[in-house]
Write an enzyme that holds these catalytic residues in place. Structure first.
Site, PDB file in Angstrom:
ATOM      1  N   PHE A 254       0.810  -1.283   0.005  1.00  0.00           N
ATOM      2  CA  PHE A 254      -0.031   0.272  -0.032  1.00  0.00           C
ATOM      3  C   PHE A 254       0.834   1.375  -0.035  1.00  0.00           C
ATOM      4  O   PHE A 254       0.748   2.037  -1.078  1.00  0.00           O
ATOM      5  CB  PHE A 254      -0.920  -0.139   1.212  1.00  0.00           C
ATOM      6  CG  PHE A 254      -1.646   1.117   1.691  1.00  0.00           C
ATOM      7  CD1 PHE A 254      -1.988   1.988   0.436  1.00  0.00           C
ATOM      8  CD2 PHE A 254      -2.165   1.526   2.740  1.00  0.00           C
ATOM      9  CE1 PHE A 254      -2.762   2.990   0.945  1.00  0.00           C
ATOM     10  CE2 PHE A 254      -2.745   2.484   3.021  1.00  0.00           C
ATOM     11  CZ  PHE A 254      -3.264   3.342   1.988  1.00  0.00           C
TER      12      PHE A 254
ATOM     13  N   SER B 239       4.835   2.987  13.584  1.00  0.00           N
ATOM     14  CA  SER B 239       3.437   2.831  13.782  1.00  0.00           C
ATOM     15  C   SER B 239       3.090   3.551  14.940  1.00  0.00           C
ATOM     16  O   SER B 239       3.601   3.344  15.856  1.00  0.00           O
ATOM     17  CB  SER B 239       2.872   1.278  13.683  1.00  0.00           C
ATOM     18  OG  SER B 239       1.810   1.178  13.970  1.00  0.00           O
TER      19      SER B 239
ATOM     20  N   TYR C 128       2.780  -6.816  17.228  1.00  0.00           N
ATOM     21  CA  TYR C 128       3.133  -6.072  15.977  1.00  0.00           C
ATOM     22  C   TYR C 128       3.705  -4.602  16.733  1.00  0.00           C
ATOM     23  O   TYR C 128       4.500  -4.104  16.035  1.00  0.00           O
ATOM     24  CB  TYR C 128       1.880  -5.667  15.199  1.00  0.00           C
ATOM     25  CG  TYR C 128       1.933  -4.484  14.225  1.00  0.00           C
ATOM     26  CD1 TYR C 128       2.841  -4.719  13.047  1.00  0.00           C
ATOM     27  CD2 TYR C 128       1.408  -3.549  14.494  1.00  0.00           C
ATOM     28  CE1 TYR C 128       3.009  -3.707  12.091  1.00  0.00           C
ATOM     29  CE2 TYR C 128       1.509  -2.358  13.509  1.00  0.00           C
ATOM     30  CZ  TYR C 128       2.384  -2.527  12.421  1.00  0.00           C
ATOM     31  OH  TYR C 128       2.430  -1.400  11.644  1.00  0.00           O
TER      32      TYR C 128
ATOM     33  N   LYS D 116      -4.803  -6.014   1.251  1.00  0.00           N
ATOM     34  CA  LYS D 116      -4.647  -6.211   2.571  1.00  0.00           C
ATOM     35  C   LYS D 116      -5.745  -6.907   3.467  1.00  0.00           C
ATOM     36  O   LYS D 116      -5.456  -7.087   4.650  1.00  0.00           O
ATOM     37  CB  LYS D 116      -4.307  -4.727   3.127  1.00  0.00           C
ATOM     38  CG  LYS D 116      -3.333  -4.132   2.701  1.00  0.00           C
ATOM     39  CD  LYS D 116      -3.197  -2.666   3.429  1.00  0.00           C
ATOM     40  CE  LYS D 116      -2.749  -2.754   4.799  1.00  0.00           C
ATOM     41  NZ  LYS D 116      -2.509  -1.597   5.673  1.00  0.00           N
TER      42      LYS D 116
END
Length: 339
Positions: free
Chosen positions: A12, A117, A140, A186
């Site tokens: 993306f 992130s 994550y 995704k």
């Protein structure tokens, strides 16, 4: 000629960064990815690149100098599934590989602009680039935080405003809720706007979570940032090689999921020649449906995020971000055009 590497190139954000570079006339680009998910090729098909290298081959070859002088690496390659529970896999992909790439960049004289992130903040209610507010809720988020911490250690305590000296430029971007074209591969991790566009076409309505975390139905708030803005900020730092650090990349303005849903519904209604509705009207007419909050997400879900842009603005980056109403509208129009 400027030679660039983009990892996660068929993904993306990676593919949109290549699009942004192409718009500047830059096409000496090495695209790095893993095309096991073959349909991701669509994200690259309309772009200009010099070479494609499989991720299994690239990192060691780059460290050995196989690709000549590289100006910068945009490192977007990672496992971005926040629901992935395999911590060994996550750490290998998001931490260990990134550390190897950092050292290779320093050895080869390349700048590193990488994807961090907002998941690094997890359960925090303050979204500022400081250790006190970094409380990831899943592996994550932890994998991204650990690499940020490693960069702070490697680049020195003054990393946030490094002007010269210890390392070549290193910039980490803490992406908030990014949405826009090229995310179709995704699956469940695609944006709310993407899923709602397809829900409306399939079912004539969009779905949102009901009340949770002290927020009314659809009232949970996120910092939704349009992909074009993400690319613009990446390229601003590319243009300013003296700026290093870890920076939030969001709009700085949280908006409720209801805003996304209503913008999707009203943009699609507009395309049909129908009038815009208020949130109350859309819900009453069954165009927005609220579903029970999933048990699997309880305790692992950020009900509120809003990027603190103080550090970003201190660099001189004054990029103006799209709000949900304009960004999601543009995205729905792009999705309609590609159907």
């Amino acid at each position: 000629m400027t030679r660039i590497v983009v990892t996660g190139a068929a993904g993306f954000i990676g593919s949109n960064i290549i699009k942004g570079l192409n718009a500047r006339g830059i096409d000496d680009i090495i695209a790095v990815d893993d095309l096991k998910q073959g349909d991701k090729f669509r994200n690259l098909a309309g772009l200009r690149i010099a070479d494609y290298v499989d991720a299994d081959i690239f990192y060691e070859a780059f460290a050995g100098g196989s690709y000549g002088q590289i100006e910068a690496v945009f490192h977007e390659g990672a496992c971005s599934d926040t629901m992935e529970l395999d911590g060994k896999y996550m750490m290998a992909n998001n931490y260990t590989l990134s550390c190897q790439l950092f050292h290779a960049c320093q050895k080869r004289g390349a700048r590193l602009l990488y994807a961090s992130s907002a998941a690094t903040y997890g359960g925090s209610d303050t979204f500022r680039e400081e250790p006190a507010f970094e409380l990831p809720l899943n592996v994550y988020g932890y994998s991204k935080l650990l690499f940020d911490q490693r960069m702070r250690r490697e680049c020195g305590s003054d990393f946030q405003r490094t002007k010269a000296g210890k390392t070549n430029q290193v910039v980490g971007f803490r992406y908030f809720n990014v949405y826009g074209p090229h995310e179709q591969h995704k699956g469940r991790m695609a944006s709310v706007a993407y899923h709602q566009f397809h829900q409306f076409h399939a079912e004539g309505k969009v779905k949102l979570f009901g009340d949770y975390g002290g927020y009314a139905a659809g009232g949970q708030m996120r910092d939704f940032v349009y992909i074009d803005d993400v690319v613009a900020v990446n390229l601003w730092f590319f243009d300013h090689p003296g700026e290093s650090g870890i920076y939030n990349l969001g709009t700085g303005q949280a908006q409720p999921f209801n805003d996304v849903a209503l913008t999707v519904v009203n943009t699609l209604r507009e395309q049909r020649g129908e009038s815009a509705l208020s949130l109350q009207q859309a819900a009453a007419d069954g165009l927005i449906e609220y579903i029970a909050f999933p048990e699997a997400l309880r305790g692992k879900y950020q009900s509120y995020t809003q990027a603190d842009l103080s550090a970003l603005r201190s660099t001189g980056c004054q990029h103006a971000f799209a709000n949900v109403q304009s960004g999601v509208r543009a995205y729905v129009q792009a999705l309609t055009a590609s159907r």
